[in-house]
Design a protein around this motif. Structure first.
Motif, PDB file in Angstrom:
ATOM      1  N   PRO A  25      33.333  50.587  77.341  1.00  0.00           N
ATOM      2  CA  PRO A  25      34.528  51.410  77.499  1.00  0.00           C
ATOM      3  C   PRO A  25      35.020  51.861  76.126  1.00  0.00           C
ATOM      4  O   PRO A  25      34.575  51.345  75.092  1.00  0.00           O
ATOM      5  CB  PRO A  25      35.528  50.469  78.163  1.00  0.00           C
ATOM      6  N   THR A  26      35.917  52.821  76.117  1.00  0.00           N
ATOM      7  CA  THR A  26      36.517  53.300  74.879  1.00  0.00           C
ATOM      8  C   THR A  26      37.998  52.957  74.881  1.00  0.00           C
ATOM      9  O   THR A  26      38.687  53.200  75.873  1.00  0.00           O
ATOM     10  CB  THR A  26      36.342  54.826  74.736  1.00  0.00           C
ATOM     11  N   VAL A  27      38.463  52.385  73.797  1.00  0.00           N
ATOM     12  CA  VAL A  27      39.872  52.041  73.637  1.00  0.00           C
ATOM     13  C   VAL A  27      40.435  52.960  72.564  1.00  0.00           C
ATOM     14  O   VAL A  27      40.055  52.862  71.391  1.00  0.00           O
ATOM     15  CB  VAL A  27      40.040  50.555  73.256  1.00  0.00           C
ATOM     16  N   SER A  28      41.291  53.887  72.986  1.00  0.00           N
ATOM     17  CA  SER A  28      41.907  54.848  72.059  1.00  0.00           C
ATOM     18  C   SER A  28      43.296  54.339  71.693  1.00  0.00           C
ATOM     19  O   SER A  28      44.132  54.114  72.570  1.00  0.00           O
ATOM     20  CB  SER A  28      42.009  56.229  72.708  1.00  0.00           C
ATOM     21  N   VAL A  29      43.518  54.167  70.402  1.00  0.00           N
ATOM     22  CA  VAL A  29      44.776  53.625  69.892  1.00  0.00           C
ATOM     23  C   VAL A  29      45.516  54.752  69.193  1.00  0.00           C
ATOM     24  O   VAL A  29      45.036  55.305  68.204  1.00  0.00           O
ATOM     25  CB  VAL A  29      44.513  52.463  68.908  1.00  0.00           C
ATOM     26  N   CYS A  30      46.685  55.109  69.724  1.00  0.00           N
ATOM     27  CA  CYS A  30      47.471  56.195  69.145  1.00  0.00           C
ATOM     28  C   CYS A  30      47.956  55.784  67.757  1.00  0.00           C
ATOM     29  O   CYS A  30      48.508  54.700  67.566  1.00  0.00           O
ATOM     30  CB  CYS A  30      48.653  56.521  70.057  1.00  0.00           C
ATOM     31  N   ARG A  31      47.730  56.646  66.817  1.00  0.00           N
ATOM     32  CA  ARG A  31      48.192  56.444  65.445  1.00  0.00           C
ATOM     33  C   ARG A  31      48.636  57.798  64.915  1.00  0.00           C
ATOM     34  O   ARG A  31      48.046  58.378  64.042  1.00  0.00           O
ATOM     35  CB  ARG A  31      47.075  55.856  64.556  1.00  0.00           C
ATOM     36  N   GLY A  32      49.695  58.324  65.514  1.00  0.00           N
ATOM     37  CA  GLY A  32      50.135  59.664  65.159  1.00  0.00           C
ATOM     38  C   GLY A  32      51.548  59.689  64.636  1.00  0.00           C
ATOM     39  O   GLY A  32      51.896  58.969  63.713  1.00  0.00           O
ATOM     40  N   CYS A  33      52.380  60.451  65.294  1.00  0.00           N
ATOM     41  CA  CYS A  33      53.708  60.711  64.752  1.00  0.00           C
ATOM     42  C   CYS A  33      54.632  59.500  64.844  1.00  0.00           C
ATOM     43  O   CYS A  33      55.435  59.283  63.965  1.00  0.00           O
ATOM     44  CB  CYS A  33      54.291  61.962  65.390  1.00  0.00           C
ATOM     45  N   ASP A  44      52.835  44.930  62.884  1.00  0.00           N
ATOM     46  CA  ASP A  44      51.869  45.195  61.812  1.00  0.00           C
ATOM     47  C   ASP A  44      50.780  46.064  62.419  1.00  0.00           C
ATOM     48  O   ASP A  44      49.839  45.578  63.040  1.00  0.00           O
ATOM     49  CB  ASP A  44      51.295  43.886  61.270  1.00  0.00           C
ATOM     50  N   HIS A  45      50.939  47.372  62.279  1.00  0.00           N
ATOM     51  CA  HIS A  45      50.072  48.337  62.954  1.00  0.00           C
ATOM     52  C   HIS A  45      48.628  48.262  62.475  1.00  0.00           C
ATOM     53  O   HIS A  45      47.702  48.358  63.294  1.00  0.00           O
ATOM     54  CB  HIS A  45      50.630  49.758  62.772  1.00  0.00           C
ATOM     55  N   ALA A  46      48.426  48.065  61.192  1.00  0.00           N
ATOM     56  CA  ALA A  46      47.056  47.952  60.669  1.00  0.00           C
ATOM     57  C   ALA A  46      46.389  46.697  61.233  1.00  0.00           C
ATOM     58  O   ALA A  46      45.215  46.729  61.618  1.00  0.00           O
ATOM     59  CB  ALA A  46      47.069  47.920  59.144  1.00  0.00           C
ATOM     60  N   ALA A  47      47.135  45.609  61.307  1.00  0.00           N
ATOM     61  CA  ALA A  47      46.579  44.372  61.852  1.00  0.00           C
ATOM     62  C   ALA A  47      46.290  44.526  63.343  1.00  0.00           C
ATOM     63  O   ALA A  47      45.289  43.998  63.835  1.00  0.00           O
ATOM     64  CB  ALA A  47      47.543  43.211  61.612  1.00  0.00           C
ATOM     65  N   GLN A  48      47.122  45.261  64.056  1.00  0.00           N
ATOM     66  CA  GLN A  48      46.890  45.482  65.486  1.00  0.00           C
ATOM     67  C   GLN A  48      45.553  46.188  65.694  1.00  0.00           C
ATOM     68  O   GLN A  48      44.729  45.754  66.500  1.00  0.00           O
ATOM     69  CB  GLN A  48      48.020  46.320  66.093  1.00  0.00           C
ATOM     70  N   LEU A  49      45.323  47.252  64.951  1.00  0.00           N
ATOM     71  CA  LEU A  49      44.064  47.989  65.071  1.00  0.00           C
ATOM     72  C   LEU A  49      42.885  47.114  64.651  1.00  0.00           C
ATOM     73  O   LEU A  49      41.847  47.094  65.313  1.00  0.00           O
ATOM     74  CB  LEU A  49      44.124  49.272  64.228  1.00  0.00           C
ATOM     75  N   ALA A  50      43.057  46.333  63.595  1.00  0.00           N
ATOM     76  CA  ALA A  50      41.982  45.444  63.130  1.00  0.00           C
ATOM     77  C   ALA A  50      41.663  44.378  64.177  1.00  0.00           C
ATOM     78  O   ALA A  50      40.486  44.068  64.415  1.00  0.00           O
ATOM     79  CB  ALA A  50      42.375  44.789  61.809  1.00  0.00           C
ATOM     80  N   ARG A  51      42.688  43.817  64.824  1.00  0.00           N
ATOM     81  CA  ARG A  51      42.449  42.805  65.862  1.00  0.00           C
ATOM     82  C   ARG A  51      41.703  43.401  67.052  1.00  0.00           C
ATOM     83  O   ARG A  51      40.798  42.772  67.608  1.00  0.00           O
ATOM     84  CB  ARG A  51      43.770  42.180  66.326  1.00  0.00           C
ATOM     85  N   LEU A  52      42.076  44.612  67.451  1.00  0.00           N
ATOM     86  CA  LEU A  52      41.374  45.261  68.566  1.00  0.00           C
ATOM     87  C   LEU A  52      39.918  45.521  68.196  1.00  0.00           C
ATOM     88  O   LEU A  52      39.012  45.242  68.980  1.00  0.00           O
ATOM     89  CB  LEU A  52      42.079  46.565  68.946  1.00  0.00           C
ATOM     90  N   ARG A  53      39.687  46.046  67.001  1.00  0.00           N
ATOM     91  CA  ARG A  53      38.302  46.325  66.574  1.00  0.00           C
ATOM     92  C   ARG A  53      37.487  45.045  66.475  1.00  0.00           C
ATOM     93  O   ARG A  53      36.335  44.994  66.915  1.00  0.00           O
ATOM     94  CB  ARG A  53      38.310  47.076  65.245  1.00  0.00           C
ATOM     95  N   SER A  54      38.068  44.015  65.924  1.00  0.00           N
ATOM     96  CA  SER A  54      37.354  42.746  65.778  1.00  0.00           C
ATOM     97  C   SER A  54      37.074  42.112  67.138  1.00  0.00           C
ATOM     98  O   SER A  54      35.957  41.662  67.402  1.00  0.00           O
ATOM     99  CB  SER A  54      38.193  41.798  64.915  1.00  0.00           C
ATOM    100  N   GLY A  55      38.066  42.093  67.993  1.00  0.00           N
ATOM    101  CA  GLY A  55      37.917  41.467  69.294  1.00  0.00           C
ATOM    102  C   GLY A  55      36.963  42.195  70.222  1.00  0.00           C
ATOM    103  O   GLY A  55      36.401  41.601  71.130  1.00  0.00           O
TER     104      GLY A  55
END
Length: 142
Positions: A25-33, A44-55
Motif C-alpha cells: 500500500p501507499t501511505v501519503s503524509v501531508c506536508r504542505g501548508c 515532531d513532524h520530522a520524527a513522525q515521518l521518520a517513524r512511519l518510514r522506518s516502521g
C-alpha cells in the motif's frame, strides 16, 4: 527507458523463477501548508515521518506530499490500497488529526498487514477517518 530485471529466486531443480511481489500500500503524509508545520503544535513532524518510514520499510511506500487541502484535519495521512487491495475492494482511507504516536503505530500495523482491502484497520482508527470533498480526493489520484 530500460526495464529493471525482476528479482528472482532459485528453486530446488536449479531454475530461476520470478520472486513473489508483496502487495505494498501507499501511505501519503501531508506536508504542505499546515500539516507538518508549526501550525500543528506539539508534534515532531520530522520524527513522525521518520517513524512511519522506518516502521513500514519494505511493507509500504511512504511518501511526503504537498498540501492535500484538508488543513482543518491536520496532520492528514492517506492510506491507499495496493493493486491487490484495490482488486479486493479497498479504497483510499483518509485519516485526520494524526498527531500522536499511538495513531501512527496503528497505521503502521494496518499498512504492514496489507492495508485497505487486505487487512482490517484497527477499530481505533475509525476516530480519525474523514471524507474529503470529491475535488480533494481527485487531486491525490493525479
Amino acid at each position: 527507458m530500460s526495464r529493471r530485471p525482476r528479482p528472482s529466486r532459485d528453486v530446488p531443480d536449479g531454475r530461476k523463477v520470478p520472486a513473489q511481489r508483496v502487495p505494498r500500500p501507499t501511505v501519503s503524509v501531508c506536508r504542505g501548508c499546515c500539516c507538518g508545520t508549526e501550525k500543528i503544535p506539539g508534534v515532531d513532524h520530522a520524527a513522525q515521518l521518520a517513524r512511519l518510514r522506518s516502521g513500514l520499510e519494505g511493507a509500504a511506500t511512504v511518501r511526503a506530499v504537498e498540501c492535500l487541502d484538508a488543513c482543518e484535519q491536520g496532520n492528514v495521512i492517506v492510506v491507499q490500497p495496493s493493486a491487490e487491495g484495490r482488486r479486493a475492494g479497498g479504497r483510499p482511507v483518509w485519516l485526520g488529526l494524526v498527531n500522536d504516536e499511538h495513531a501512527e503505530q496503528d497505521i503502521v500495523t494496518w499498512a504492514a498487514a496489507g492495508g485497505p482491502g487486505l487487512a482490517d484497520a484497527p477499530d481505533i482508527l475509525d476516530l480519525y477517518v474523514f471524507q474529503p470533498s470529491r475535488r480533494v480526493r481527485a487531486g491525490l489520484d493525479d
